[in-house]
Design a protein around this motif. Structure first.
Motif, PDB file in Angstrom:
ATOM      1  N   SER A 171       4.095  -8.314  12.135  1.00  0.00           N
ATOM      2  CA  SER A 171       4.920  -7.392  12.934  1.00  0.00           C
ATOM      3  C   SER A 171       5.045  -6.038  12.258  1.00  0.00           C
ATOM      4  O   SER A 171       4.955  -4.996  12.912  1.00  0.00           O
ATOM      5  N   ALA A 172       5.251  -6.051  10.939  1.00  0.00           N
ATOM      6  CA  ALA A 172       5.396  -4.799  10.206  1.00  0.00           C
ATOM      7  C   ALA A 172       4.092  -3.999  10.199  1.00  0.00           C
ATOM      8  O   ALA A 172       4.099  -2.774  10.300  1.00  0.00           O
ATOM      9  N   PHE A 173       2.961  -4.706  10.096  1.00  0.00           N
ATOM     10  CA  PHE A 173       1.652  -4.042  10.130  1.00  0.00           C
ATOM     11  C   PHE A 173       1.440  -3.356  11.480  1.00  0.00           C
ATOM     12  O   PHE A 173       0.991  -2.200  11.550  1.00  0.00           O
ATOM     13  N   LYS A 174       1.772  -4.071  12.557  1.00  0.00           N
ATOM     14  CA  LYS A 174       1.603  -3.494  13.893  1.00  0.00           C
ATOM     15  C   LYS A 174       2.572  -2.333  14.122  1.00  0.00           C
ATOM     16  O   LYS A 174       2.234  -1.362  14.797  1.00  0.00           O
ATOM     17  N   PRO A 193       3.594  -5.349  -0.212  1.00  0.00           N
ATOM     18  CA  PRO A 193       4.286  -6.138   0.811  1.00  0.00           C
ATOM     19  C   PRO A 193       4.644  -5.286   2.032  1.00  0.00           C
ATOM     20  O   PRO A 193       5.061  -4.130   1.891  1.00  0.00           O
ATOM     21  N   PHE A 194       4.467  -5.854   3.212  1.00  0.00           N
ATOM     22  CA  PHE A 194       4.896  -5.190   4.441  1.00  0.00           C
ATOM     23  C   PHE A 194       6.354  -5.507   4.754  1.00  0.00           C
ATOM     24  O   PHE A 194       6.958  -4.888   5.624  1.00  0.00           O
ATOM     25  N   ILE A 195       6.879  -6.518   4.074  1.00  0.00           N
ATOM     26  CA  ILE A 195       8.269  -6.901   4.297  1.00  0.00           C
ATOM     27  C   ILE A 195       8.976  -7.032   2.949  1.00  0.00           C
ATOM     28  O   ILE A 195       8.330  -7.148   1.908  1.00  0.00           O
ATOM     29  N   LYS A 196      10.293  -7.001   2.978  1.00  0.00           N
ATOM     30  CA  LYS A 196      11.081  -7.220   1.771  1.00  0.00           C
ATOM     31  C   LYS A 196      12.317  -8.018   2.136  1.00  0.00           C
ATOM     32  O   LYS A 196      12.711  -8.086   3.308  1.00  0.00           O
ATOM     33  N   VAL A 197      12.894  -8.638   1.130  1.00  0.00           N
ATOM     34  CA  VAL A 197      14.055  -9.499   1.361  1.00  0.00           C
ATOM     35  C   VAL A 197      15.318  -8.806   0.860  1.00  0.00           C
ATOM     36  O   VAL A 197      15.341  -8.254  -0.245  1.00  0.00           O
ATOM     37  N   GLU A 198      16.341  -8.840   1.669  1.00  0.00           N
ATOM     38  CA  GLU A 198      17.649  -8.291   1.296  1.00  0.00           C
ATOM     39  C   GLU A 198      18.683  -9.410   1.355  1.00  0.00           C
ATOM     40  O   GLU A 198      18.718 -10.178   2.316  1.00  0.00           O
ATOM     41  N   ASN A 243       9.244  -3.332   5.254  1.00  0.00           N
ATOM     42  CA  ASN A 243       9.086  -2.442   4.096  1.00  0.00           C
ATOM     43  C   ASN A 243       8.168  -1.305   4.538  1.00  0.00           C
ATOM     44  O   ASN A 243       6.955  -1.337   4.324  1.00  0.00           O
ATOM     45  N   ASP A 244       8.748  -0.331   5.212  1.00  0.00           N
ATOM     46  CA  ASP A 244       7.980   0.686   5.920  1.00  0.00           C
ATOM     47  C   ASP A 244       7.062   1.500   5.011  1.00  0.00           C
ATOM     48  O   ASP A 244       7.423   1.845   3.878  1.00  0.00           O
ATOM     49  N   PHE A 245       5.876   1.808   5.532  1.00  0.00           N
ATOM     50  CA  PHE A 245       4.949   2.693   4.846  1.00  0.00           C
ATOM     51  C   PHE A 245       5.441   4.135   4.953  1.00  0.00           C
ATOM     52  O   PHE A 245       6.022   4.538   5.966  1.00  0.00           O
ATOM     53  N   THR A 246       5.205   4.914   3.906  1.00  0.00           N
ATOM     54  CA  THR A 246       5.469   6.350   3.990  1.00  0.00           C
ATOM     55  C   THR A 246       4.323   6.994   4.776  1.00  0.00           C
ATOM     56  O   THR A 246       3.262   6.382   4.975  1.00  0.00           O
ATOM     57  N   ASP A 247       4.516   8.233   5.209  1.00  0.00           N
ATOM     58  CA  ASP A 247       3.454   8.935   5.925  1.00  0.00           C
ATOM     59  C   ASP A 247       2.212   9.058   5.047  1.00  0.00           C
ATOM     60  O   ASP A 247       1.078   8.938   5.533  1.00  0.00           O
ATOM     61  N   GLU A 248       2.431   9.294   3.751  1.00  0.00           N
ATOM     62  CA  GLU A 248       1.307   9.438   2.827  1.00  0.00           C
ATOM     63  C   GLU A 248       0.533   8.125   2.691  1.00  0.00           C
ATOM     64  O   GLU A 248      -0.706   8.114   2.689  1.00  0.00           O
ATOM     65  N   GLU A 249       1.260   7.001   2.602  1.00  0.00           N
ATOM     66  CA  GLU A 249       0.606   5.696   2.501  1.00  0.00           C
ATOM     67  C   GLU A 249      -0.192   5.384   3.761  1.00  0.00           C
ATOM     68  O   GLU A 249      -1.311   4.858   3.691  1.00  0.00           O
ATOM     69  N   ARG A 250       0.372   5.719   4.899  1.00  0.00           N
ATOM     70  CA  ARG A 250      -0.288   5.438   6.168  1.00  0.00           C
ATOM     71  C   ARG A 250      -1.590   6.237   6.291  1.00  0.00           C
ATOM     72  O   ARG A 250      -2.625   5.704   6.710  1.00  0.00           O
ATOM     73  N   GLU A 251      -1.547   7.498   5.906  1.00  0.00           N
ATOM     74  CA  GLU A 251      -2.725   8.349   6.008  1.00  0.00           C
ATOM     75  C   GLU A 251      -3.802   7.960   5.006  1.00  0.00           C
ATOM     76  O   GLU A 251      -4.998   8.111   5.280  1.00  0.00           O
ATOM     77  N   ALA A 252      -3.385   7.432   3.847  1.00  0.00           N
ATOM     78  CA  ALA A 252      -4.345   7.097   2.794  1.00  0.00           C
ATOM     79  C   ALA A 252      -4.900   5.676   2.931  1.00  0.00           C
ATOM     80  O   ALA A 252      -5.795   5.292   2.183  1.00  0.00           O
ATOM     81  N   PHE A 253      -4.396   4.921   3.888  1.00  0.00           N
ATOM     82  CA  PHE A 253      -4.810   3.529   4.035  1.00  0.00           C
ATOM     83  C   PHE A 253      -6.299   3.439   4.347  1.00  0.00           C
ATOM     84  O   PHE A 253      -6.791   4.009   5.328  1.00  0.00           O
ATOM     85  N   ASP A 254      -7.042   2.713   3.511  1.00  0.00           N
ATOM     86  CA  ASP A 254      -8.487   2.595   3.714  1.00  0.00           C
ATOM     87  C   ASP A 254      -8.993   1.190   3.385  1.00  0.00           C
ATOM     88  O   ASP A 254     -10.127   1.016   2.935  1.00  0.00           O
ATOM     89  N   CYS A 255      -8.156   0.181   3.597  1.00  0.00           N
ATOM     90  CA  CYS A 255      -8.542  -1.196   3.276  1.00  0.00           C
ATOM     91  C   CYS A 255      -9.436  -1.787   4.372  1.00  0.00           C
ATOM     92  O   CYS A 255      -9.304  -1.458   5.550  1.00  0.00           O
ATOM     93  N   ASP A 256     -10.342  -2.657   3.953  1.00  0.00           N
ATOM     94  CA  ASP A 256     -11.227  -3.341   4.886  1.00  0.00           C
ATOM     95  C   ASP A 256     -10.631  -4.668   5.351  1.00  0.00           C
ATOM     96  O   ASP A 256     -11.014  -5.201   6.386  1.00  0.00           O
ATOM     97  N   MET A 257      -9.717  -5.226   4.526  1.00  0.00           N
ATOM     98  CA  MET A 257      -9.112  -6.525   4.825  1.00  0.00           C
ATOM     99  C   MET A 257      -7.640  -6.506   4.454  1.00  0.00           C
ATOM    100  O   MET A 257      -7.253  -5.876   3.469  1.00  0.00           O
ATOM    101  N   CYS A 258      -6.836  -7.220   5.253  1.00  0.00           N
ATOM    102  CA  CYS A 258      -5.423  -7.430   4.922  1.00  0.00           C
ATOM    103  C   CYS A 258      -5.154  -8.929   4.892  1.00  0.00           C
ATOM    104  O   CYS A 258      -5.642  -9.671   5.753  1.00  0.00           O
ATOM    105  N   ILE A 259      -4.371  -9.357   3.913  1.00  0.00           N
ATOM    106  CA  ILE A 259      -3.998 -10.766   3.792  1.00  0.00           C
ATOM    107  C   ILE A 259      -2.507 -10.901   4.082  1.00  0.00           C
ATOM    108  O   ILE A 259      -1.684 -10.243   3.435  1.00  0.00           O
TER     109      ILE A 259
END
Length: 249
Positions: A190-193, A34-39, A166-182
């Motif tokens: 907004s969170a993806f951008k 998830p790019f977002i989370k609920v509080e 739900n912010d990505f860590t630096d490691e997650e951002r660098e390792a991101f290799d997906c071809d598609m996002c749903i």
């Protein structure tokens, strides 16, 4: 060709999810993140709205988050929910989720068929003497209020939870290799951008669920290849399967 897909939702609890069937059939790798989370709001934050839960005889639930945070706030504020409280839910699945907190009784639980509150309104009108409480997210418009006002129903909207990135860590951002996002919400877009800026606009194709999500994706300059629901494909998994059938031959 799509080989790795990020689904911006929590991983399904059941292995019977259609997503896993798609992964096997089309030999794609799925990543649930998830790019977002609920509080939930604290009891102190909720009290600032000057809304009394006990002044209402029925609650309208549009999501499981609303149910979780309604009963959490009741517990935190030492509010005992009356046995005769009525519950109006936009789907049967959400109605059944109430069993997590109270005994399910058909005479006090009502639900719609489409997941849209407009289709729940006729049931609410049949119980026009009820005082309805509508738990909502901090991100909402006045459409529900206007709809219920038009039917002259006694209702109160209140915020019980908020959507945050739900912010990505630096490691997650660098390792991101997906071809598609749903994506399933404008907040996810907004969170993806926020995470990637314009870096992935050309490399990643996007699937969106709901008109507001689709609009946000186009405005963000993303390459939208799936727009669900549609008459032909009412579910995201159905639309995704059709897309992979065409592109991953």
């Amino acid at each position: 060709m799509v080989k790795k897909i990020l689904v911006s939702q929590p991983k399904p609890a059941s292995e019977k999810s259609p997503y896993f069937d798609i992964a096997q059939e089309y030999e794609v790798e799925l990543m649930f993140r998830p790019f977002i989370k609920v509080e939930g709001l604290s009891s102190r934050e909720f009290r600032q709205q000057k809304v009394s839960i006990m002044n209402h005889t029925a609650v309208v639930f549009t999501t499981r988050h609303a149910i979780d945070n309604y009963f959490k706030l009741c517990k935190d504020m030492h509010v005992t929910v009356p046995e005769d409280m009525k519950y109006f839910c936009v789907t049967e699945q959400i109605a059944l989720y109430i069993q997590k907190y109270v005994q399910y009784r058909k005479r006090k639980v009502f639900f719609g068929q489409t997941g849209k509150i407009v289709d729940l309104v006729p049931s609410m009108v049949k119980h026009k003497t009820e005082k309805y409480l509508i738990p909502m997210s901090d991100v909402h418009d006045d459409s529900v209020k206007q709809m219920l006002d038009a039917k002259k129903l006694n209702h109160t909207e209140c915020v019980m939870y908020r959507t945050v990135s739900n912010d990505f860590t630096d490691e997650e951002r660098e390792a991101f290799d997906c071809d598609m996002c749903i994506f399933f919400s404008p907040s996810g877009i907004s969170a993806f951008k926020k995470t990637f800026g314009d870096d992935k606009n050309k490399d990643v194709v996007v699937a969106t669920f709901g008109p507001s999500t689709t609009k946000a994706a186009h405005e963000a300059g993303l390459n939208v290849v799936i727009e669900a629901p549609s008459t032909k494909y009412p579910s995201m998994t159905g639309a995704l399967k059709a897309y992979l059938e065409e592109t991953n031959k």
